[in-house]
Design a protein around this motif. Structure first.
Motif, PDB file in Angstrom:
ATOM      1  N   ASN A  84       0.853  -1.178   0.000  1.00  0.00           N
ATOM      2  CA  ASN A  84       0.000   0.000   0.000  1.00  0.00           C
ATOM      3  C   ASN A  84       0.890   1.230   0.000  1.00  0.00           C
ATOM      4  O   ASN A  84       1.489   1.594   1.011  1.00  0.00           O
ATOM      5  N   GLY A  87      -1.882   5.055  -0.020  1.00  0.00           N
ATOM      6  CA  GLY A  87      -3.319   4.814   0.024  1.00  0.00           C
ATOM      7  C   GLY A  87      -3.911   4.346  -1.289  1.00  0.00           C
ATOM      8  O   GLY A  87      -5.133   4.269  -1.422  1.00  0.00           O
ATOM      9  N   ARG A  88      -3.084   4.042  -2.290  1.00  0.00           N
ATOM     10  CA  ARG A  88      -3.599   3.545  -3.570  1.00  0.00           C
ATOM     11  C   ARG A  88      -4.012   2.079  -3.421  1.00  0.00           C
ATOM     12  O   ARG A  88      -3.437   1.347  -2.605  1.00  0.00           O
ATOM     13  N   PRO A  89      -4.929   1.638  -4.240  1.00  0.00           N
ATOM     14  CA  PRO A  89      -5.305   0.214  -4.177  1.00  0.00           C
ATOM     15  C   PRO A  89      -4.171  -0.659  -4.724  1.00  0.00           C
ATOM     16  O   PRO A  89      -3.313  -0.202  -5.463  1.00  0.00           O
ATOM     17  N   TYR A  90      -4.194  -1.930  -4.360  1.00  0.00           N
ATOM     18  CA  TYR A  90      -3.167  -2.848  -4.845  1.00  0.00           C
ATOM     19  C   TYR A  90      -3.213  -2.958  -6.369  1.00  0.00           C
ATOM     20  O   TYR A  90      -2.195  -2.957  -7.040  1.00  0.00           O
ATOM     21  N   SER A  92      -3.810  -1.078  -9.275  1.00  0.00           N
ATOM     22  CA  SER A  92      -3.936   0.265  -9.839  1.00  0.00           C
ATOM     23  C   SER A  92      -3.547   0.182 -11.313  1.00  0.00           C
ATOM     24  O   SER A  92      -2.390   0.380 -11.687  1.00  0.00           O
TER      25      SER A  92
END
Length: 170
Positions: A84, A87-90, A92
């Motif tokens: 992480n 805060g980005r999603p796994y 992306s």
């Protein structure tokens, strides 16, 4: 085998080459190849050359490259090492687009080059037409039509082009 690769006809220009190829095809003789210092329009149709399948090979290789790149990056980011960052999603996917595009182009280019070499039988360092002394002019001003060695081809050449053709040894 009689040791003869084919019959090599030399003509004076591109129009004569096209006419000779069309006449040979109309007589039921399938020309093996034509040699010219520059492309001659409609000559491929007269020779009966099938459309190339090379674009389809390149498309398949490009899709393979894109799927491989996207799959490897997805596996690495989601399954193998989920991290992480900010805060980005796994998963992306926008970050994966440039590399996916680049690998698609790379696979298409390499696959196209390899397919071109395989289809053309490269590297072929010697061709039987190189045995004919007249053929050295093909790169500058020579126009040649290579026909298969058959009785029909000999009759066709004797009828319309006597003295302008020779046998090509293997």
């Amino acid at each position: 085998m009689n040791g003869i690769h084919g019959l090599l006809l030399q003509v004076d220009g591109p129009e004569e080459l096209l006419v000779a190829a069309k006449q040979a095809a109309a007589s039921g003789i399938t020309p093996l190849d034509a040699f010219s210092p520059f492309p001659v329009e409609d000559l491929t149709d007269a020779l009966g050359v099938a459309p190339s399948r090379l674009p389809w090979w390149m498309l398949a290789c490009g899709v393979t490259g894109a799927v491989t790149a996207f799959g490897v990056m997805t596996f690495a980011a989601v399954v193998h090492y989920p991290f992480n960052a900010g805060g980005r999603p796994y998963f992306s996917w926008p970050t994966m687009v440039p590399i996916t595009f680049e690998l698609a182009i790379l696979f298409a280019a390499l696959g196209g080059a390899i397919a071109l070499a395989v289809v053309n039988g490269l590297p072929r360092l010697h061709h039987p037409v190189f045995n004919d002394r007249r053929f050295s002019a093909a790169a500058q001003a020579g126009f040649f039509l290579l026909l298969p060695d058959s009785a029909a081809a000999r009759a066709f050449l004797d009828a319309g082009y006597a003295g302008a053709w020779k046998e090509v040894a293997e």
